[in-house]
Every structure is written in C-alpha cells, then in structure tokens.
Write an enzyme that holds these catalytic residues in place. Structure first.
Site, PDB file in Angstrom:
ATOM      1  N   HIS A  85     -25.238  75.141 -17.019  1.00  0.00           N
ATOM      2  CA  HIS A  85     -24.676  76.471 -17.335  1.00  0.00           C
ATOM      3  C   HIS A  85     -24.120  76.560 -18.758  1.00  0.00           C
ATOM      4  O   HIS A  85     -23.864  77.659 -19.250  1.00  0.00           O
ATOM      5  CB  HIS A  85     -23.514  76.808 -16.396  1.00  0.00           C
ATOM      6  CG  HIS A  85     -23.916  76.999 -14.968  1.00  0.00           C
ATOM      7  ND1 HIS A  85     -24.800  77.969 -14.562  1.00  0.00           N
ATOM      8  CD2 HIS A  85     -23.548  76.342 -13.836  1.00  0.00           C
ATOM      9  CE1 HIS A  85     -24.962  77.898 -13.250  1.00  0.00           C
ATOM     10  NE2 HIS A  85     -24.220  76.910 -12.784  1.00  0.00           N
TER      11      HIS A  85
HETATM   12 ZN   LIG Z   1     -24.875  74.671  -8.896  1.00  0.00          ZN
END
Ligand SMILES: [Zn+2]
Length: 367
Positions: free
Chosen positions: A137
């Site tokens: 992320h």
């Molecule tokens: Zn995850």
C-alpha cells in the site's frame, strides 16, 4: 538429470522481535506485530524446514536512504526517520511508529531486494521474503495501510537502476487488499504486469475496480480481479482462467507474488474463507506456470496475513509446494462452515473483465 530446486528464505531476527504496536488492545487495534514472523519461524523450525538441504537462508541487503530515495520522496523518508527517532506514536488511525520502525521498514526493503535478486541471479530457484512491515500500500510520498515503504516497488526500481535489470516482471497480488501503492508506481509501465485479486476495499472504498486497466504504454497491464466477500477454497481459483493465458502471453522473466494471507478464514482483517491448502495449490499452479514461462523464477514477498495460528501453516504450505512435496492441512482448518456459493458473482466479474481485457490480450480473444 535436473537438479533439485533450491528455495531461499529471507529471515532476520529483527522481523520477529522489533516494532511491536506501541499501545495495547483495545486502545489501539493493530495486528501487524513481530509475533507474525515469530510464529512462522517457530513453526518452520519444528517442521525442520531450516535443516532441509534445499532451503537456503538469505540475509536482507543493507539499504541506505539513497536506495529508499529511488522509490520514495525525501519528505516521506525524513518523516518516518524523524518520527522513529522521537520515540513512538501514531502516524494516522492505522499506522504506528516506534523507535525501530524506520530501520525495520528499511530492512524489509533489503529483504525483498535480496529475495528478488537471488532468484534473478540464479542463486536460488525460488524465494520467500518473511519481512515486515508489509509494503504494497505504501505510496511514493506516504505510508499507507500498515505499509511504510513499498518493498516490491523499491526492489524493482533498485533492480533496474542499480543492477541494470530491465526485463519484464509480473506481479501477482493475492493479498485481500489491492496493492494500490504498487499500482501507483507501474500504472503506465509496459514492462510490469500487475494482476491483483482482492476484496472491495472498505478503507479506501473507491479503488480496485475492473476498469482500472493502466494508462499510456501500460494500458491493459494493470488487472484487477475483485472477488466477493467470504470466498471459499473451492471458488478462489476462478481468476486463474484469466491469469494463466495473460502470463503466458506477457512472458515475463520473473514473477513476484505479493503474498498476503489475509483472505485466510481466521484472519482478523480480511473476510475470506480460505484455508492453507489453497495457498499450497496456488503455489503449485504458479510454479508449474513459471517453469514453463521463466525457468521457475518466483519470489514470494510477505504482505498481509495476521492470524498467528494460521499464518505459519500458510507459509509452510507455500514452501511445501515449492519443494514439490505433499502437504496436509491441519485438523483445525476442517471446520465445515455453512457456506453460500459466490460462483454466480464471480462468473459475472470474470466475464466483464475478460471483455475489457480482450482488447489488450489476444490469448483471451477466442472465448
Ligand atoms: Zn491486506
């Protein structure tokens, strides 16, 4: 006769001991803890994995700021370093910082570089990086969703800029969540194929849909296969009908797996209903594909996966598949939950995605 394959495991004591959440439950709910790696290492040791002569222990390479700087803004790197130097606290609702965060996150990048480089340079046939914090992320300019630095993106850029490796790379992301950080780096890149299987993202909400296909020269090479909640072992593999022909057509030199295990049934974050046998079968299938495409070059990089009981079994299942040895699920996974089929939903997703992708992949055209 063909030599038995060698499998590298990146493992470092710091991942199993440092950067614990600074506040206890329920004041702060984070599952990204050293116990994730500790539980894996303990289990693999009991299973005698580390004394197997086909297993090679790999050390993370040392990462300086100049390497982080290949993939992240100076402001982001400075923020993490300064915050770490000050002690501990919360960067946002999800991300905690401790005195060890900066160094451990750097080491996670170093572990990922080592796992990928060792496969590319034929030191081992496949590798697994047991690193944390996770990375998929993390954005160029900020930490995000438990991730500090983007381990995979940083490693690919390192391979290109420092080692002159410019070959095609496929990333298969099986974490419960879209690796939106990886997407940011390679959305217009024709030499990186990103294929993600993920649930709807309840934190970000508006990302990870099938029509996010990449842009410019990278169009068609960012592929999102969203799956319904509570997906079962029996239904997980539907995405392979698209992934297989696309991987063969793309013909990469290396396949990196963003190996998240948070679709596991007992995971406290994801909603999937998978058990470890599915990670075993997934690895078997991918290994066979990789042997046909890129001399079996696979690097598994740990992303999510937060069940301290289940995660060690999932990793063990991956290793057993890479060793081409049999695997038996633990008894506690045979729970036989009441189950409602999601197959119709998955068929709809697969059909719609296939229609979008036929423009870019001739191997999908005839169906
Ligand atoms: Zn995850």
């Amino acid at each position: 006769m063909k030599q038995p394959s060698r499998i590298g495991i990146v493992n470092d004591e710091d991942f199993a001991s440092k950067n614990a959440p600074p506040y206890p439950h329920p004041i702060f709910l984070s599952y990204e803890s050293p116990l994730r790696i500790k539980s894996i290492i303990n289990f693999l040791t009991k299973q005698k994995i580390f004394i197997n002569e086909r297993i090679v222990k790999l050390e993370p390479v040392t990462v300086e700021d100049s390497i982080l700087n290949l993939a992240h803004t100076k402001y982001h790197i400075d923020t993490i370093r300064n915050f770490s130097n000050r002690g501990y606290g919360l960067l946002n609702d999800e991300i905690f910082i401790t005195k060890d965060t900066y160094n451990l996150a750097k080491k996670a990048v170093g572990g990922t570089i080592q796992a990928i480089r060792s496969v590319v340079e034929n030191d081992v046939n496949q590798s697994i990086a047991l690193v944390r914090p996770p990375g998929h992320h993390a954005l160029q300019e900020s930490a995000s969703g438990l991730c500090i630095f983007n381990n995979i993106a940083n490693s690919i850029i390192y391979m290109r800029k420092k080692l002159g490796y410019h070959k095609k790379i496929a990333i298969v992301d099986i974490d419960a969540h879209l690796g939106d950080g990886i997407v940011q780096y390679f959305y217009d890149d024709p030499n990186v194929l990103y294929f993600s299987v993920h649930e709807f993202d309840f934190v970000e909400g508006d990302i990870g849909f099938i029509d996010e296909l990449g842009e410019g020269e990278g169009i068609g090479k960012n592929i999102n296969f969203p799956i319904p909640l509570n997906i079962s072992d029996a239904e997980f593999f539907e995405f392979m009908d698209l992934l297989e022909p696309i991987l063969i057509e793309f013909n990469p030199e290396l396949i990196i797996i963003a190996a998240g295990f948070d679709l596991y049934f007992a995971d406290p974050i994801g909603n999937g209903m998978l058990t470890s046998i599915t990670y075993y079968k997934f690895t078997e299938k991918l290994l066979t594909l990789a042997e046909n495409i890129c001399e079996g070059k696979l690097a598994f990089i740990l992303e999510g996966g937060y069940s301290l009981i289940g995660l060690p079994h999932c990793i063990y299942a991956v290793i057993k598949a890479l060793l081409r040895e049999d695997y038996e699920s633990p008894l506690f996974e045979q729970l036989d939950f009441p189950y409602e089929s999601k197959r119709e939903d998955i068929y709809k997703i697969k059909k719609s995605l296939r229609i979008l992708l036929t423009e870019y992949w001739s191997s999908l055209g005839s169906k």
